[in-house]
Design an enzyme around this catalytic site. Structure first.
Site, PDB file in Angstrom:
ATOM      1  N   SER A 190       0.789  -1.231   0.000  1.00 56.97           N
ATOM      2  CA  SER A 190       0.000   0.000   0.000  1.00 56.97           C
ATOM      3  C   SER A 190       0.821   1.280   0.000  1.00 56.97           C
ATOM      4  CB  SER A 190      -0.934   0.001   1.203  1.00 56.97           C
ATOM      5  OG  SER A 190      -0.188  -0.051   2.388  1.00 56.97           O
ATOM      6  N   HIS A 218      -5.573  -4.210  -2.336  1.00 60.59           N
ATOM      7  CA  HIS A 218      -5.282  -3.073  -3.228  1.00 60.59           C
ATOM      8  C   HIS A 218      -5.233  -3.494  -4.692  1.00 60.59           C
ATOM      9  CE1 HIS A 218      -4.635   0.378  -0.614  1.00 60.59           C
ATOM     10  NE2 HIS A 218      -4.036  -0.420   0.243  1.00 60.59           N
ATOM     11  N   LYS A 249     -12.541  -1.274  -0.714  1.00 63.66           N
ATOM     12  CA  LYS A 249     -11.708  -0.401  -1.556  1.00 63.66           C
ATOM     13  C   LYS A 249     -12.346  -0.292  -2.951  1.00 63.66           C
ATOM     14  CE  LYS A 249      -7.459  -0.567   1.073  1.00 63.66           C
ATOM     15  NZ  LYS A 249      -7.226  -1.649   2.060  1.00 63.66           N
TER      16      LYS A 249
HETATM   17  C1  LIG Z   1      -7.193  -2.026   3.437  1.00 61.39           C
HETATM   18  C2  LIG Z   1      -6.521  -3.301   3.697  1.00 61.39           C
HETATM   19  C3  LIG Z   1      -7.025  -4.215   4.619  1.00 61.39           C
HETATM   20  C4  LIG Z   1      -8.204  -3.904   5.487  1.00 61.39           C
HETATM   21  O1  LIG Z   1      -9.392  -4.082   4.807  1.00 61.39           O
HETATM   22  P1  LIG Z   1     -10.756  -3.841   5.613  1.00 61.39           P
HETATM   23  O2  LIG Z   1     -11.759  -4.600   4.828  1.00 61.39           O
HETATM   24  O3  LIG Z   1     -10.986  -2.367   5.617  1.00 61.39           O
HETATM   25  O4  LIG Z   1     -10.555  -4.385   6.974  1.00 61.39           O
HETATM   26  C5  LIG Z   1      -6.399  -5.433   4.757  1.00 61.39           C
HETATM   27  N1  LIG Z   1      -5.295  -5.728   4.032  1.00 61.39           N
HETATM   28  C6  LIG Z   1      -4.769  -4.867   3.159  1.00 61.39           C
HETATM   29  C7  LIG Z   1      -3.551  -5.244   2.375  1.00 61.39           C
HETATM   30  C8  LIG Z   1      -5.355  -3.623   2.962  1.00 61.39           C
HETATM   31  O5  LIG Z   1      -4.823  -2.752   2.109  1.00 61.39           O
END
Ligand SMILES: *Cc1c(COP(=O)(O)O)cnc(C)c1O
Length: 415
Positions: A190, A218, A249
């Protein structure tokens, strides 16, 4: 109440320490739906300002897409607001099953189980599939939710230097005596937007008889020709054992996550994953909307294609404007500034120019690696991108960093 002054003073000093160190995270109030154009109250109490949003994970621009909103309304009307139950008591509707099947088809896996979030999926999955005879071998830069999930599992913990395949191989050799080994990585990381070398990882996994687990939060919905994710992008569709990902996301951005993979593993998660067993079901409105999202992105690749085009355009233009960015192909575009204060100051000036971006510095990224992380969306139009590039150029000129590389920026501003 036994909340003593001693405790109160301690917590207050923790908070003031964060303010002093500049690591306190302030929240801004958005007074509009999530989109490319948002209305923001910042500082809190000031009149809302229209800005272009370049820091959401709204990669496909679906967070407020009319068809998605409509599907959510339909879910609300036909299935109500909440289920007041976990899945296995009375919290499973047919639409949950339908979404799980659709996700499996989209990701190219056998089966899928939903969780309240990907954080919960990661918190649950390792403890279900691995025990103390086993080894988890993770990339050093995996997401915090994986770190926590691994902590909740009794398997032995190993890690390898970020994306370093030689080091991974060393760890695979070291753990030959374990019953099961699992290589664990983010699909896309990220902070840098760099992509795990899944082709190499799969090759090593085969050679050393290890499983592969990828958190594709992502990437799901837009990486790869059909947007299936990093495994499609890297040419290893169908070769990843476990995929976890989020609905929070690109896939509409509400909330929810899943574990996807072989049927036995998914079935075991339903029986044993603690966040699945002991936390409420994902509400119907999210399920019907997510079902619509999967339909939309399965029918056409227009949105992921537009995101790819937008990303390419922005990366090219911002580079020719003289900025030092982390190279790559992902919609996360880190504009490297190295110095924490410079990143904060520039982000603030960008906001004055009507562009909402955030500066990241230690401890979110390594010391001396401060940056502004730009995130491109299919919801952006060319004119939005041009406006952001013009604003960056103006602000970059003010700080005299255009055309400058790491060494020169550090000479001017320090770490
Ligand atoms: C955003 C993210 C999460 C968390 O996801 P949620 O559904 O908001 O808990 C987990 N792993 C990665 C790699 C992320 O980028």
């Amino acid at each position: 109440m036994a909340y003593s002054d001693k405790a109160k003073d301690f917590y207050k000093s923790e908070l003031s320490g964060m303010h002093k160190a500049g690591t306190f995270k302030e929240e801004r109030f958005i007074e509009s739906p999530q989109a490319a154009n948002i209305s923001v109250e910042y500082p809190v109490g000031s009149p809302p300002k229209e800005v272009l949003n370049f820091c959401a994970n709204n990669y496909l621009g679906l967070s407020s897409h009319p068809e998605v909103v409509k599907a959510a309304h339909e879910g609300l009307d036909s299935r109500g607001y909440g289920m007041s139950s976990v899945r296995f008591i009375c919290g499973t509707q047919d639409i949950h099953d339908k979404l799980e099947k659709k996700l499996s088809e989209f990701l190219g896996t056998e089966a899928t189980v939903l969780f309240a979030s990907c954080m919960d999926a990661n918190a649950g999955v390792f403890d279900v599939v691995l025990g103390k005879e086993d080894a988890m071998i993770s990339d050093r830069l995996v997401h915090a939710s994986i770190v926590d999930g691994m902590r909740l599992c009794k398997a032995q913990l190993y890690n390898y230097k970020h994306s370093n395949m030689d080091h991974l191989e060393e760890k695979l050799k070291e753990t030959q005596d374990c019953r099961f080994r699992m290589i664990i990585t983010d699909g896309v990381f990220s902070m840098d937007g760099d992509i795990a070398k899944l082709d190499k990882i799969v090759e090593l996994a085969k050679k050393y008889d290890a499983m592969v687990m990828v958190d594709d939060s992502h990437a799901t919905g837009f990486m790869g020709k059909n947007g299936r994710g990093t495994h499609e992008h890297c040419g290893v569709l169908g070769e990843i054992d476990i995929i976890t990902t989020t609905l929070g996301k690109a896939l509409g951005g509400a909330s929810g996550g899943c574990v996807s993979g072989p049927k036995e593993i998914v079935d075991l998660c339903r029986q044993r994953a603690r966040p699945y067993l002991f936390s409420n079901t994902v509400p119907p409105v999210i399920i019907t909307a997510a079902n619509k999202v999967i339909d939309l992105i399965s029918k056409t690749t227009d949105r992921r294609d537009k995101l790819e085009e937008n990303t390419k355009y922005f990366r090219e233009k911002i580079t020719t404007s003289g900025f030092d960015i982390k190279e790559g192909v992902h919609a996360i575009v880190p504009i490297m500034l190295y110095n924490a204060k410079l990143a904060q100051d520039m982000a603030r000036d960008m906001y004055s120019e009507g562009i909402y971006v955030i500066g990241f510095s230690f401890p979110v990224v390594a010391k001396g690696q401060a940056r502004i992380r730009v995130q491109i969306s299919a919801g952006h139009e060319k004119e939005h991108l041009d406006k952001a590039i013009a604003a960056f150029t103006k602000v970059g000129e003010k700080y005299k960093i255009l055309g400058k590389g790491k060494k020169e920026i550090i000479e001017m501003y320090g770490y």
